[in-house]
Write a protein that holds these residues in place. Structure first.
Motif, PDB file in Angstrom:
ATOM      1  N   ARG A  92       0.818  -1.207   0.000  1.00  0.00           N
ATOM      2  CA  ARG A  92       0.000   0.000   0.000  1.00  0.00           C
ATOM      3  C   ARG A  92       0.855   1.263   0.000  1.00  0.00           C
ATOM      4  O   ARG A  92       0.462   2.283  -0.542  1.00  0.00           O
ATOM      5  CB  ARG A  92      -0.881   0.026   1.243  1.00  0.00           C
ATOM      6  N   GLN A  93       1.996   1.206   0.671  1.00  0.00           N
ATOM      7  CA  GLN A  93       2.783   2.416   0.862  1.00  0.00           C
ATOM      8  C   GLN A  93       4.009   2.447  -0.035  1.00  0.00           C
ATOM      9  O   GLN A  93       4.814   3.352   0.075  1.00  0.00           O
ATOM     10  CB  GLN A  93       3.209   2.517   2.333  1.00  0.00           C
ATOM     11  N   GLN A 119      -0.208   1.943  -4.950  1.00  0.00           N
ATOM     12  CA  GLN A 119      -0.915   3.119  -5.441  1.00  0.00           C
ATOM     13  C   GLN A 119      -0.068   3.842  -6.488  1.00  0.00           C
ATOM     14  O   GLN A 119       1.126   4.013  -6.308  1.00  0.00           O
ATOM     15  CB  GLN A 119      -1.217   4.079  -4.285  1.00  0.00           C
TER      16      GLN A 119
ATOM     17  N   TYR B 219      -2.996   2.213   5.233  1.00  0.00           N
ATOM     18  CA  TYR B 219      -3.032   3.633   4.859  1.00  0.00           C
ATOM     19  C   TYR B 219      -2.025   3.931   3.767  1.00  0.00           C
ATOM     20  O   TYR B 219      -0.916   3.427   3.784  1.00  0.00           O
ATOM     21  CB  TYR B 219      -2.787   4.511   6.089  1.00  0.00           C
ATOM     22  N   GLN B 220      -2.439   4.751   2.799  1.00  0.00           N
ATOM     23  CA  GLN B 220      -1.562   5.080   1.681  1.00  0.00           C
ATOM     24  C   GLN B 220      -1.862   6.504   1.218  1.00  0.00           C
ATOM     25  O   GLN B 220      -2.782   7.143   1.718  1.00  0.00           O
ATOM     26  CB  GLN B 220      -1.756   4.111   0.514  1.00  0.00           C
ATOM     27  N   LEU B 224      -1.830   8.563   4.398  1.00  0.00           N
ATOM     28  CA  LEU B 224      -0.550   8.320   5.056  1.00  0.00           C
ATOM     29  C   LEU B 224       0.171   9.642   5.286  1.00  0.00           C
ATOM     30  O   LEU B 224       0.852   9.818   6.298  1.00  0.00           O
ATOM     31  CB  LEU B 224       0.302   7.380   4.198  1.00  0.00           C
ATOM     32  N   GLN B 228       1.795  11.098   8.604  1.00  0.00           N
ATOM     33  CA  GLN B 228       3.196  11.541   8.695  1.00  0.00           C
ATOM     34  C   GLN B 228       3.300  12.930   9.301  1.00  0.00           C
ATOM     35  O   GLN B 228       4.213  13.193  10.083  1.00  0.00           O
ATOM     36  CB  GLN B 228       3.821  11.539   7.304  1.00  0.00           C
TER      37      GLN B 228
END
Lengths: 214, 304
Positions: A92-93, A119, B219-220, B224, B228
């Motif tokens: 996801r990140q 993403q 979370y993206q 995110l 942060q």
């Protein structure tokens, strides 16, 4: 579908009312990916691309023997962190997917799932000859030969195995591609979605997931 | 101009300064670690780039309304903690919205973000998020005991629930600081501080290798990015709280930067020396000696 837990079934709710459950439609999103437009302001897009190139988060998923070449990058000798390259534990990140070597049929399915969960904009680095033409596994019954038939690849790094320096050079090449605005793998995937899916389904026989794993 | 408007503008200025300080600290501390390990390490401005990158992502995935609200709660926890504390002692401009009972509100805000995150992460449906959140909540609950006891001990000592008054009572040299006048409360609070910062001995909540990053697993992109931003603001807000309560506050920004940096180093040093606690260990540990020190601090301040 083939798998029992994914088949449509009718279950009784706690108050005795029968309800129909269709796991693949109820639990997964069926939407297909769309082409995501670039920002219409050129200077903003340039700035964003610069930031993207300076902050590459790598999905720590070692697929083949090349995974061993990624580890030294974290050590004092190579220290990839100074180039803005960091490892993330979840797709996801992450921005960059390093396919490190041969892909067996079983791994390919996981790679597709992980890639689709990232993403966009997202990038793929293919490490080693196995990802270009199969390398020493070119006639294996269980590995794919050419990676960019299944997911779009931004940078190939040839060798068996390439040294960590080559991987670093590959990251630098990827940065150049991103800064020039050519790192559009996610959009390429969305544009040619049917072709990629057909190729993937030719290899993966027990397809038990939605067409796009959001 | 309307006085409340001026106040709001100065509060925003405080927020801006603290945000930048937090982002720089996020770059500088790993940089120091890397230099100790004979590496170059990340650039000191890496945290800025990461946030810009995350906000420039083109796609994002959602799991429902609470999933959106979770990070907002978390950020509110960080900003709220900062907004209800006096930041610079003796300055009208950087008093923020400090009021008579702010000490209690600040204690509440410590917990606020974790609860929001619990709701948001639960909606993502990812098992690792649930594990991370349950660990985070148990650990937070555990270190709140010594922390609250220490804070109450200070409240008894100074007979006030106002942070500004506590800072004012500590002026006049380091022998007046709470860490010298009430060492038991300071010990309990500084131990709880280690848990609050979530660094090495108590970082199993985020355990990147075991439960991929814990609560924020799903979370993206921009979501995110919000988390942060909070990771930059929240620790600094906590540092300012501890500086105000134990180390005599700060009368200027440079003093604040120096003191908070040194307090931060306390958690960094403990982190590099001691290995990670499992959550059942850390809960038991916080409820052992630190809790006793906290109770002792209350008894000593009340009766001696």
């Amino acid at each position: 579908m083939g798998k029992e837990e994914l088949e449509k079934r009718i279950v009784l709710s706690p108050d005795g009312e029968p309800i129909e459950i269709d796991p693949i439609n109820d639990y997964f999103c069926q939407d297909l990916p769309e082409v995501e437009k670039k920002s219409s302001i050129a200077i903003l897009e340039k700035f964003q691309n610069w930031a993207r190139s300076r902050s590459l988060w790598v999905l720590g998923f070692g697929t083949g023997c090349g995974a061993i070449e990624m580890r030294p990058l974290m050590t004092p000798k190579f220290d990839a962190y100074r180039y803005g390259i960091q490892w993330r534990p979840t797709p996801r990140q992450s921005d960059v997917f390093v396919i490190s070597g041969y892909l067996s049929v079983k791994t390919l399915k996981r790679v597709i799932r992980s890639y689709e969960q990232m993403q966009g904009p997202k990038y793929v680095i293919a490490l080693g000859s196995c990802t270009i033409n199969g390398g020493m596994y070119w006639d294996s019954y269980n590995t794919i030969n050419r990676l960019d038939h299944y997911i779009p690849v931004d940078v190939y790094i040839a060798g068996c195995m390439p040294r960590p320096e080559a991987l670093l050079a590959g990251f630098e090449q990827l940065k150049k591609i991103i800064r020039e605005g050519r790192g559009e793998g996610a959009n390429l995937y969305a544009e040619n979605f049917e072709w990629y899916k057909a190729n993937q389904k030719k290899i993966i026989k027990d397809w038990d997931m939605p067409d796009y794993n959001w | 101009m309307d006085p409340i408007l001026v106040k709001i503008l100065y509060a925003l200025l405080t927020l801006f300064i603290v945000l930048n300080y937090g982002l720089l600290i996020q770059g500088i501390v790993p940089k120091i670690g890397a230099r100790v390990g004979r590496r170059h390490g990340i650039p000191f401005y890496q945290a800025y780039l990461d946030i810009i990158k995350n906000y420039s992502k083109r796609t994002r995935v959602t799991h429902g309304i609470m999933f959106y609200i979770g990070p907002v709660f978390r950020l509110t926890g960080g900003i709220g903690l900062l907004m209800f504390m006096p930041v610079i002692f003796g300055s009208n401009m950087f008093q923020n919205f400090s009021f008579t009972g702010d000490l209690l509100l600040v204690l509440y805000f410590q917990f606020f973000g974790v609860l929001g995150m619990a709701l948001g992460a639960a909606e993502s449906g990812h098992p690792h998020s649930a594990i991370g959140v349950s660990r985070g909540l148990s650990q937070t609950t555990a270190f709140e005991f010594p922390l609250t006891l220490g804070v109450l001990s200070l409240a008894v000592q100074y007979q006030t629930l106002n942070i500004s008054d506590i800072v004012a009572a500590q002026q006049g040299g380091f022998m007046h600081w709470s860490i010298m006048t009430n060492p038991l409360a300071a010990a309990a609070m500084l131990i709880a501080f280690l848990g609050a910062m979530g660094r090495a001995p108590f970082d199993v909540v985020l355990a990147p290798q075991e439960i991929p990053i814990g609560p924020p697993t799903e979370y993206q992109s921009g979501l995110l990015g919000v988390l942060q931003l909070n990771r930059a603001i929240f620790p600094i807000a906590k540092l300012i709280l501890f500086m105000n309560l134990l180390f005599g506050g700060a009368t200027s920004w440079p003093e604040l930067f120096l003191k908070t940096f040194l307090i931060y180093m306390w958690s960094v040093f403990v982190g590099v020396v001691f290995p990670r606690f499992r959550v059942d260990h850390s809960v038991r540990w916080f409820l052992g000696v630190p809790l006793l020190i906290g109770i002792l601090a209350i008894i000593v301040t009340k009766f001696f």
